[in-house]
Design an enzyme around this catalytic site. Structure first.
Site, PDB file in Angstrom:
ATOM      1  N   ARG A  64       0.843  -1.383  -0.005  1.00  7.11           N
ATOM      2  CA  ARG A  64      -0.096   0.023   0.014  1.00  7.11           C
ATOM      3  C   ARG A  64       0.879   1.218  -0.261  1.00  7.11           C
ATOM      4  NH1 ARG A  64      -5.423   0.951   2.502  1.00  7.11           N
ATOM      5  NH2 ARG A  64      -5.486  -1.246   3.172  1.00  7.11           N
ATOM      6  N   ASP A 203       6.927 -24.190   3.820  1.00 11.84           N
ATOM      7  CA  ASP A 203       7.227 -24.332   4.997  1.00 11.84           C
ATOM      8  C   ASP A 203       8.501 -24.036   4.919  1.00 11.84           C
ATOM      9  OD1 ASP A 203       8.343 -25.533   7.376  1.00 11.84           O
ATOM     10  OD2 ASP A 203       6.180 -26.476   7.862  1.00 11.84           O
ATOM     11  N   HIS A 204       9.532 -23.091   5.283  1.00 16.29           N
ATOM     12  CA  HIS A 204      10.743 -23.012   4.970  1.00 16.29           C
ATOM     13  C   HIS A 204      11.584 -24.243   5.612  1.00 16.29           C
ATOM     14  CE1 HIS A 204      11.255 -21.009   8.864  1.00 16.29           C
ATOM     15  NE2 HIS A 204      12.480 -21.151   8.822  1.00 16.29           N
ATOM     16  N   LYS A 208      15.327 -26.598   4.132  1.00 18.67           N
ATOM     17  CA  LYS A 208      16.631 -26.503   4.774  1.00 18.67           C
ATOM     18  C   LYS A 208      17.485 -27.767   4.481  1.00 18.67           C
ATOM     19  CE  LYS A 208      15.160 -24.116   8.889  1.00 18.67           C
ATOM     20  NZ  LYS A 208      16.213 -23.009   9.312  1.00 18.67           N
ATOM     21  N   GLU A 242      14.951 -21.836  20.251  1.00 17.38           N
ATOM     22  CA  GLU A 242      15.460 -20.602  19.868  1.00 17.38           C
ATOM     23  C   GLU A 242      15.881 -19.876  20.897  1.00 17.38           C
ATOM     24  OE1 GLU A 242      13.303 -18.869  16.321  1.00 17.38           O
ATOM     25  OE2 GLU A 242      11.756 -19.926  17.320  1.00 17.38           O
ATOM     26  N   ASP A 261       2.776 -21.584  15.606  1.00 21.65           N
ATOM     27  CA  ASP A 261       3.766 -20.930  14.868  1.00 21.65           C
ATOM     28  C   ASP A 261       4.751 -21.792  14.363  1.00 21.65           C
ATOM     29  OD1 ASP A 261       5.268 -18.680  13.954  1.00 21.65           O
ATOM     30  OD2 ASP A 261       6.641 -18.768  15.479  1.00 21.65           O
ATOM     31  N   HIS A 266       6.605 -26.678  10.976  1.00 18.70           N
ATOM     32  CA  HIS A 266       7.818 -27.101  10.935  1.00 18.70           C
ATOM     33  C   HIS A 266       8.263 -28.425  11.539  1.00 18.70           C
ATOM     34  CE1 HIS A 266       8.203 -23.135   9.459  1.00 18.70           C
ATOM     35  NE2 HIS A 266       8.400 -22.439  10.606  1.00 18.70           N
ATOM     36  N   LYS A 366      10.644 -20.533  22.172  1.00 17.00           N
ATOM     37  CA  LYS A 366      11.435 -19.323  22.349  1.00 17.00           C
ATOM     38  C   LYS A 366      12.232 -18.971  23.628  1.00 17.00           C
ATOM     39  CE  LYS A 366       9.395 -17.221  18.687  1.00 17.00           C
ATOM     40  NZ  LYS A 366      10.122 -17.451  17.371  1.00 17.00           N
TER      41      LYS A 366
HETATM   42  C1  BG6 Z   1       9.121 -18.890  11.521  1.00 19.46           C
HETATM   43  C2  BG6 Z   1       8.483 -18.698  12.928  1.00 19.46           C
HETATM   44  O1  BG6 Z   1       8.338 -19.677  10.725  1.00 19.46           O
HETATM   45  O2  BG6 Z   1      10.434 -19.719  11.989  1.00 19.46           O
HETATM   46  C3  BG6 Z   1       9.432 -17.852  13.657  1.00 19.46           C
HETATM   47  O3  BG6 Z   1       7.148 -17.743  12.521  1.00 19.46           O
HETATM   48  C4  BG6 Z   1      10.650 -18.617  14.054  1.00 19.46           C
HETATM   49  O4  BG6 Z   1       8.834 -17.570  14.963  1.00 19.46           O
HETATM   50  C5  BG6 Z   1      11.126 -19.019  12.576  1.00 19.46           C
HETATM   51  O5  BG6 Z   1      11.555 -17.786  14.741  1.00 19.46           O
HETATM   52  C6  BG6 Z   1      12.549 -19.970  12.846  1.00 19.46           C
HETATM   53  O6  BG6 Z   1      13.076 -20.407  11.524  1.00 19.46           O
HETATM   54  P1  BG6 Z   1      14.547 -20.413  11.536  1.00 19.46           P
HETATM   55  O7  BG6 Z   1      14.787 -20.831  10.179  1.00 19.46           O
HETATM   56  O8  BG6 Z   1      15.342 -19.419  12.068  1.00 19.46           O
HETATM   57  O9  BG6 Z   1      14.834 -21.776  12.403  1.00 19.46           O
END
Ligand code: BG6
Length: 516
Positions: A64, A203-204, A208, A242, A261, A266, A366
């Site tokens: 926007r 889903d990243h 990996k 984390e 989350d 993941h 976290k």
């Molecule tokens: C994200 C979450 O999908 O993955 C975050 O929303 C998290 O809260 C992150 O910190 C962790 O990803 P990575 O690749 O740093 O382990």
């Protein structure tokens, strides 16, 4: 180490031999967001530097906030320099890359915005040779997904520009829904406008390198798979820890919490890769079928038994890396009475032939003591203690650990004789480290996944049925927690390994969390 534009990563040489994607334009909705600046544009920059992008390629940022192409390019190239710690020699390369970035400012809840976008895309086809192929990336807050998808459909942008000749694909960032009902509703909207084979639910974690290596480890080696079952494995642990807190994402996290989350996506993805049966081929359908079967076999946790199988916690003030950090409830945009969980530990069972009665202990949180993600397979103890007396106390079960991050690698713990005239036994480790063996950092998850999507390979993306199944599993837990409010929400000090109740969960079975 700072990287220069000239440093071509040898690990990617192999990938470069693969097909180059078709020319295309990538449209990013949510272009002023964090994800675009931190992950997407840097990933595209790397792909460009490795010459893995097609010659006809352009990015269109949509948001926007009014901005010119030049302003957007400048912001993004500053971001690339900042997040990738590049040396000044790379500046010209970054700026060259950023010239291919365009921007459309508008209110994307109105049809006019999509007409403007369409004109831009047609123009890019003419001027930048993007050949009518389009990749839409939804990096906005999820509440905008239905709006954007519907407008893309109404503007005629969801279907290929020239059917049979060009393609159109859409990537949806997580979270995909926030409950079973909302995920189904979103899915219904998306698939009423796009065909399933156009939809890439990202889903990243699946991008990996070590996560993909898990498949290679299991299926490209003959010696591990015969042991990969209940006869030899005592239990499996998955840790995704984390150090970071919620940073500036308090508002999002209050709505989400750790279960939505991290676990629903993941961690359950990791679990399904560890537990799945060998697929017949490394094709999207075969791999995704096997993963979905694991999700189907996961034993549901009945609402009245949640406390037996799940622990939830929230961090209070503590020290991380020697620095004092605040309690979750005092983070910006977090309610001072919040019951949102920032930690969860689970005991899961997979009710199938391979895994019957093998517990899968999972924990994620976290503000834990260390950033570390690991899958560890703990084998059964030896059936008979041969080295009674002096040596026997040194005998520990074999552990295979797959380190996802940092220090990506795999290690196997086994017993060895301590040198000397007496029989004493000590655990030792055999270790493979990515960095040492291949001498270069692997590509980032987003690079892999964006490239795969451009190639039309959905193997590492989520399919609707698996998303649905994961929500079926977590929904009753979320509902139970909502009813319970603060009852059963344990506290843990930031910088610790989580609440004591999580230790009790595993220790009551005579096992222990790995010390990482
Ligand atoms: C994200 C979450 O999908 O993955 C975050 O929303 C998290 O809260 C992150 O910190 C962790 O990803 P990575 O690749 O740093 O382990």
């Amino acid at each position: 180490m700072a990287e220069t534009a000239e440093m071509v990563n040898p690990l990617r040489e192999g990938i470069r031999l693969r097909r180059t994607p078709d020319p295309c334009a990538m449209v990013i909705f949510g272009a002023s967001g964090d994800l675009t600046e931190r992950k997407l544009i840097p990933a595209l920059f790397y792909l460009s530097r490795e010459r893995m992008l097609p010659p006809g390629f352009a990015v269109v940022g949509c948001a926007r906030t009014p901005k010119t192409d030049e302003q957007f390019s400048k912001e993004m190239s500053d971001g690339v320099k900042k997040f990738l710690h590049l040396t000044p020699e790379s500046d010209a390369f970054v700026e060259g890359f950023a010239k291919g970035l365009h921007y459309v400012a508008d209110d994307f809840s109105t049809p006019e915005a999509y007409q403007k976008l369409k004109e831009t895309l047609d123009h890019l086809d003419q001027e930048h040779g993007t050949a009518g192929n389009r990749l839409f990336y939804l990096a906005t807050p999820p509440s905008f997904f239905p709006v954007i998808v519907k407008h893309l459909g109404a503007a005629g942008l969801a279907k290929p520009k020239e059917p049979g000749k060009t393609w159109t694909r859409i990537i949806l960032e997580k979270p995909f829904g926030r409950s079973l009902a909302s995920a189904r509703e979103l899915n219904q909207i998306v698939t009423s406008i796009f065909d399933e084979d156009q939809v890439y639910r990202i889903d990243h974690y699946l991008g990996k390198e070590t996560v993909q290596n898990l498949l290679v480890f299991r299926y490209a080696n003959g010696i591990f798979e015969p042991f990969w079952n209940r006869r030899y494995i005592d239990h499996v642990q998955i840790t995704v820890a984390e150090e970071l807190g919620v940073e500036n994402r308090g508002a999002y996290y209050e709505e989400s919490g750790l279960l939505r989350d991290m676990i629903q996506n993941h961690v359950l993805q990791l679990l399904s890769l560890v537990a799945m049966e060998p697929p017949a081929t490394f094709q999207a359908t075969a791999v995704r079928d096997e993963k979905a079967k694991v999700m189907r076999a996961l034993r549901p946790i009945a609402p009245e038994r949640v406390s037996e199988f799940v622990v939830r916690g929230q961090y209070v003030e503590g020290f991380v890396g020697g620095k004092k950090v605040p309690a979750y409830r005092t983070e910006p945009k977090v309610s001072p009475t919040s019951n949102t969980e920032t930690y969860a530990a689970f005991k899961f069972f997979i009710d199938n032939w391979r895994w019957a009665d093998v517990p899968f202990y999972i924990r994620s949180g976290k503000r834990l003591a260390k950033r570390v993600s690991e899958i560890s397979i703990q084998f059964r103890r030896v059936p008979h203690l041969l080295f009674k007396g002096a040596g026997a106390e040194g005998i520990e079960p074999n552990i295979l650990s797959i380190r996802i991050q940092p220090n990506e690698g795999i290690s196997l713990k086994f017993c060895a004789k301590l040198p000397g005239t007496t029989m004493q036994i000590r655990p030792v480790e055999m270790e493979f480290l990515y960095g040492e063996s291949f001498g270069a950092a692997p590509p980032t998850a987003y690079e892999t996944l964006l490239h795969d999507c451009m190639l039309g390979d959905a193997t590492l993306f989520n399919r609707a049925d698996a998303v649905d199944l994961s929500w079926e599993l977590v929904d009753p837990i979320l509902e139970r927690w909502k009813e319970d409010g603060s009852t059963g929400l344990s506290q843990y000090a930031a910088g610790s390994w989580g609440p004591k109740e999580a230790d009790d969960l595993i220790e009551s079975d005579g096992r222990q969390w790995r010390r990482l």
